[in-house]
Design an enzyme around this catalytic site. Structure first.
Site, PDB file in Angstrom:
ATOM      1  N   MET A  27       0.856  -1.195   0.000  1.00 34.13           N
ATOM      2  CA  MET A  27       0.000   0.000   0.000  1.00 34.13           C
ATOM      3  C   MET A  27       0.891   1.244   0.000  1.00 34.13           C
ATOM      4  O   MET A  27       0.444   2.333   0.377  1.00 34.13           O
ATOM      5  CB  MET A  27      -0.942  -0.011   1.205  1.00 34.13           C
ATOM      6  N   GLY A  28       2.140   1.080  -0.397  1.00 33.16           N
ATOM      7  CA  GLY A  28       3.030   2.233  -0.517  1.00 33.16           C
ATOM      8  C   GLY A  28       3.599   2.693   0.810  1.00 33.16           C
ATOM      9  O   GLY A  28       3.582   1.950   1.790  1.00 33.16           O
ATOM     10  N   LEU A  30       6.734   3.123   1.349  1.00 29.80           N
ATOM     11  CA  LEU A  30       7.660   1.991   1.462  1.00 29.80           C
ATOM     12  C   LEU A  30       8.767   2.260   2.479  1.00 29.80           C
ATOM     13  O   LEU A  30       9.340   3.340   2.516  1.00 29.80           O
ATOM     14  CB  LEU A  30       8.282   1.698   0.089  1.00 29.80           C
ATOM     15  N   GLY A  33      11.261  -2.602   5.483  1.00 24.58           N
ATOM     16  CA  GLY A  33      10.575  -3.901   5.487  1.00 24.58           C
ATOM     17  C   GLY A  33      10.135  -4.277   4.077  1.00 24.58           C
ATOM     18  O   GLY A  33      10.398  -5.386   3.597  1.00 24.58           O
ATOM     19  N   HIS A  34       9.478  -3.319   3.390  1.00 20.65           N
ATOM     20  CA  HIS A  34       9.061  -3.583   1.997  1.00 20.65           C
ATOM     21  C   HIS A  34      10.284  -3.846   1.129  1.00 20.65           C
ATOM     22  O   HIS A  34      10.283  -4.738   0.275  1.00 20.65           O
ATOM     23  CB  HIS A  34       8.339  -2.374   1.397  1.00 20.65           C
ATOM     24  N   GLN A  58     -10.137  -2.553   2.919  1.00 19.04           N
ATOM     25  CA  GLN A  58      -9.618  -3.110   4.162  1.00 19.04           C
ATOM     26  C   GLN A  58      -9.593  -2.088   5.305  1.00 19.04           C
ATOM     27  O   GLN A  58      -8.982  -2.325   6.335  1.00 19.04           O
ATOM     28  CB  GLN A  58      -8.258  -3.783   3.957  1.00 19.04           C
ATOM     29  N   LYS A 146       5.496  -9.527   9.836  1.00 10.04           N
ATOM     30  CA  LYS A 146       4.915  -8.591  10.811  1.00 10.04           C
ATOM     31  C   LYS A 146       3.387  -8.756  10.798  1.00 10.04           C
ATOM     32  O   LYS A 146       2.741  -8.781  11.819  1.00 10.04           O
ATOM     33  CB  LYS A 146       5.284  -7.145  10.495  1.00 10.04           C
ATOM     34  N   SER A 183       4.369   1.252   7.788  1.00  9.99           N
ATOM     35  CA  SER A 183       4.107   2.567   7.186  1.00  9.99           C
ATOM     36  C   SER A 183       3.480   3.515   8.204  1.00  9.99           C
ATOM     37  O   SER A 183       3.710   4.714   8.186  1.00  9.99           O
ATOM     38  CB  SER A 183       3.177   2.422   5.983  1.00  9.99           C
ATOM     39  N   ARG A 184       2.674   2.956   9.121  1.00 12.87           N
ATOM     40  CA  ARG A 184       1.996   3.817  10.109  1.00 12.87           C
ATOM     41  C   ARG A 184       2.981   4.429  11.115  1.00 12.87           C
ATOM     42  O   ARG A 184       2.632   5.387  11.800  1.00 12.87           O
ATOM     43  CB  ARG A 184       0.928   3.025  10.864  1.00 12.87           C
TER      44      ARG A 184
HETATM   45  O1  PAF Z   1       0.117  -5.722   3.791  1.00 14.14           O
HETATM   46  C1  PAF Z   1      -0.357  -4.826   3.054  1.00 14.14           C
HETATM   47  O2  PAF Z   1       0.286  -3.813   2.789  1.00 14.14           O
HETATM   48  C2  PAF Z   1      -1.765  -4.981   2.497  1.00 14.14           C
HETATM   49  O3  PAF Z   1      -2.600  -5.609   3.399  1.00 14.14           O
HETATM   50  C3  PAF Z   1      -1.789  -5.694   1.126  1.00 14.14           C
HETATM   51  C4  PAF Z   1      -1.301  -7.130   1.236  1.00 14.14           C
HETATM   52  C5  PAF Z   1      -0.947  -4.931   0.129  1.00 14.14           C
HETATM   53  C6  PAF Z   1      -3.233  -5.737   0.592  1.00 14.14           C
HETATM   54  O4  PAF Z   1      -3.752  -4.460   0.440  1.00 14.14           O
END
Ligand code: PAF
Length: 285
Positions: A27-28, A30, A33-34, A58, A146, A183-184
């Site tokens: 979800m950007g 980044l 971790g990403h 979500q 995580k 990200s939060r």
């Molecule tokens: O983990 C996330 O960032 C989100 O839940 C995902 C897997 C990209 C789905 O929106």
């Protein structure tokens, strides 16, 4: 790196790729971790595709969809420097097109832990991940530990729906003080980020207690809840000791394969974390 916004353009590019396809849905906003998921994908797959899509399905109406961090330019720079093949950035209309109905899928894990506190959360995740899997058609998909429950649910969904995709779990990447990268975390002040180390310290304490043979669940909860409350910075949502595979909470005694999962808020910022142990494997510390 090709940046693609539409499914039709994506299909054209996807058709030219030969060999294994590693996919990292995000979800950007980044963070390391990403980037570690992307590096793992790059080291094991011939092609690497990432997506950025802040998935409205979500987030409950009272949650942080509008304030979720969005930093596309920085994300693009980070991904360019890792030299991935395709960045897919679909719009909401592209993903939630009336011609492409949402999957109907459910499993018992939707209603426990995160799912109990966030009704509809895993339904929204499975809907979007299934759509992205259908579009991207990866051979391998990479998810961070995580979000341990998300990982378990996506493994089960992929197997239940016969996606022929290897779901690859990747270790949690932490700040120096132990805070799991998320990200939060961008919404935490530096003093809140510093105080948040209580979460990982508590998980480590639980891990050590269990490894040192404290197996009575009530005794573990007593000590860990006291530790978390010693500094009132965190508003605890839940702390549960669960089976590593099923995520079912132990009722009396902890067995060999376990995960300690925690969620709470620091000044409205929801943080989750976990520590796990699988017999015959090292822990995820
Ligand atoms: O983990 C996330 O960032 C989100 O839940 C995902 C897997 C990209 C789905 O929106």
């Amino acid at each position: 790196m090709q940046i693609i916004k539409s499914i039709s353009e994506f299909n054209k590019a996807r058709n030219t790729l030969i060999g294994s396809i590693g996919f990292i849905p995000t979800m950007g906003a980044l963070h390391e971790g990403h980037l570690s998921l992307i590096k793992t994908a790059k080291s094991s797959c011939q092609n690497t595709i990432a997506s950025i899509f802040v998935n409205p399905k979500q987030f409950a109406p009272n949650e942080d969809f509008n304030s979720y961090p969005r930093m596309l330019d920085q994300d693009i720079n980070k991904l360019r420097s890792l030299n991935i093949d395709i960045l897919f950035i679909p719009s909401e209309d592209e993903i939630y097109n009336k011609n492409s109905p949402d999957i109907i899928y459910d499993n018992y894990m939707f209603d426990i832990l995160e799912g109990k506190s966030r009704p509809g959360f895993f339904n929204g995740i499975c809907i979007v991940v299934a759509k992205l899997f259908d579009i991207v058609k990866p051979t391998d998909a990479f998810f961070g530990e995580k979000d341990f429950q998300q990982l378990r649910i996506i493994e089960k969904m992929s197997s239940d729906l016969n996606y022929n995709i290897n779901i690859i779990p990747c270790k949690i990447i932490r700040e120096i003080n132990g805070l799991a990268m998320s990200s939060r975390n961008k919404h935490l002040s530096s003093s809140e980020a510093e105080k948040s180390k209580i979460i990982f310290n508590t998980l480590e304490l639980g891990f050590t207690m269990i490894k040192n043979d404290t197996k009575v669940v009530e005794d573990i909860y007593d000590i860990l809840n006291k530790k978390l409350k010693q500094d009132s910075v965190i508003k605890l949502d839940y702390l549960k000791v669960v089976d590593y595979n099923s995520l079912i909470e132990f009722s009396d005694f902890v067995s060999d394969n376990f995960a300690i999962c925690v969620a709470g808020y620091i000044n409205q910022v929801r943080l989750i974390d976990n520590i796990t142990y699988l017999y015959s494997e090292d822990s995820s510390i």
